[in-house]
Enzyme design. Sequence first.
Site, PDB file in Angstrom:
ATOM      1  CG  ASN A  80      -1.866   1.121   1.301  1.00  0.00           C
ATOM      2  OD1 ASN A  80      -1.805   2.030   0.487  1.00  0.00           O
ATOM      3  ND2 ASN A  80      -2.760   1.082   2.266  1.00  0.00           N
ATOM      4  NE  ARG A  85      -6.307   1.082   0.098  1.00  0.00           N
ATOM      5  CZ  ARG A  85      -6.281   2.320   0.591  1.00  0.00           C
ATOM      6  NH1 ARG A  85      -5.121   2.889   0.884  1.00  0.00           N
ATOM      7  NH2 ARG A  85      -7.400   2.972   0.812  1.00  0.00           N
ATOM      8  CG  HIS A  89     -12.234   3.391   3.141  1.00  0.00           C
ATOM      9  ND1 HIS A  89     -12.817   4.422   3.855  1.00  0.00           N
ATOM     10  CD2 HIS A  89     -10.897   3.580   3.211  1.00  0.00           C
ATOM     11  CE1 HIS A  89     -11.861   5.209   4.337  1.00  0.00           C
ATOM     12  NE2 HIS A  89     -10.693   4.720   3.952  1.00  0.00           N
ATOM     13  NE  ARG A 105      -8.824  12.000   3.278  1.00  0.00           N
ATOM     14  CZ  ARG A 105      -8.923  10.703   3.041  1.00  0.00           C
ATOM     15  NH1 ARG A 105     -10.030  10.199   2.547  1.00  0.00           N
ATOM     16  NH2 ARG A 105      -7.914   9.898   3.294  1.00  0.00           N
ATOM     17  CD  GLU A 165      -8.470  -1.403   4.173  1.00  0.00           C
ATOM     18  OE1 GLU A 165      -7.914  -1.086   5.244  1.00  0.00           O
ATOM     19  OE2 GLU A 165      -8.801  -0.571   3.323  1.00  0.00           O
TER      20      GLU A 165
END
Length: 382
Positions: free
Chosen positions: A10, A76, A165, A226, A368
């Site tokens: 990732n 990813r 996600h 964010r 993940e």
Amino acid sequence: MTERLVLVINSGSSSLKFQLVDPDSGVSRASGVVEQIGEASSPVADHDAALRRAFELLADDGMDLADCGLVAVGHRVVHGGNRFYRPTRLDDDVIEQLTQLSPLAPLHNPPALQGIEVARKLLPDIPHIAVFDTAFFHHLPAAAATYAIERELAEAWQIRRYGFHGTSHEYVSGQAALFLGRTLASVNQIVLHLGNGASASAVAGGRPVETSMGLTPLEGLVMGTRSGDIDPGVFSYLWRTAKMGVDDIESMLNRRSGVQGLAGERDFRRLRTMIESGDAAAKLAYDVFIHRLRKYIGAYLAVLGHTDVLSFTAGIGEHDSAVRRDALAGMEELGIELDLERNSAGSGSRRISSDGSRITVLVIPTNEELAIARDCLSVLGR
Ligand code: ADP
């Protein structure tokens, strides 16, 4: 059977996370993160150096990539655009197409592509596979995926709600059904992925019907740095009135907003300590975060009509019992009743609702890397 392993990478702008996973047993054999890539004081100058460092760390752990049964490298990739939604074997042509997608995810896709380039160079004989964070939401119903803006413009520029996600939402919704001992097709669920990035999804019978992130991972919930949902008018107002440039506004919304923007702190453990010491800004940041989350939960209960299970996952969702309590407080009439003792104890996948709660509330640790590793095998047909 000899063990087969997948290296999952990732690659972000300043950090590179890696994990060596056995997709059959689900066991992680080694993992780590290389941080501060490209920062002035850091010995890790770029992604090439970062991946070499990752390989050194793996070697320190006794993992020899040339001789450990490595069958694939899974990458990813945040944005797959309209075209990529299945796990995809990377070759020069695919990489070229992904490069063209970079404007859709300027903060996320370029570092992933850098990671891919270096990894292919260092491991040229192993298949490299991209797994997209947008994939699970590719088939969102049109009513949920469409922004109500000028249609021709949206089509010309591929503007839609993509969602992110996805690997986590898909994995957790699958695990939630398993936990309940029911088929995925028979449950309607809400998944709340609350980490530094945060998103919610509504999944009906295994198919996503809503999600909180949009064209980019900026929309939706309040996050670590964010803003989440905001009136787009703020953008033009700042541009016109505060004379901020487009890049600066985008950077403000992505990196200097959210809980960090309101309280000067994005880590929920430290935010809690600040609240306990009477910091009013920290309290407001937390309240804004919780309010937005509750609004989405209510919306998704309405979208689904009937909900069987709601799951919390990722750093905050898995570990912060106060967030879970406050997100669901007073929702008994909506069918949600937490068991406060269960909520504040335990680890791993667990039920935290009361026995009488019509909707089951679970904590499900996301994974993940394992989901990406299994996607890689599916591409290779193994
Ligand atoms: P990322 O999106 O970077 O993968 P994570 O899923 O690791 O993020 O979540 C990071 C967030 O989880 C941080 O805000 C951190 O404070 C929070 N978190 C991690 N552990 C705990 C804990 N024990 N209690 C409260 N919050 C936690």
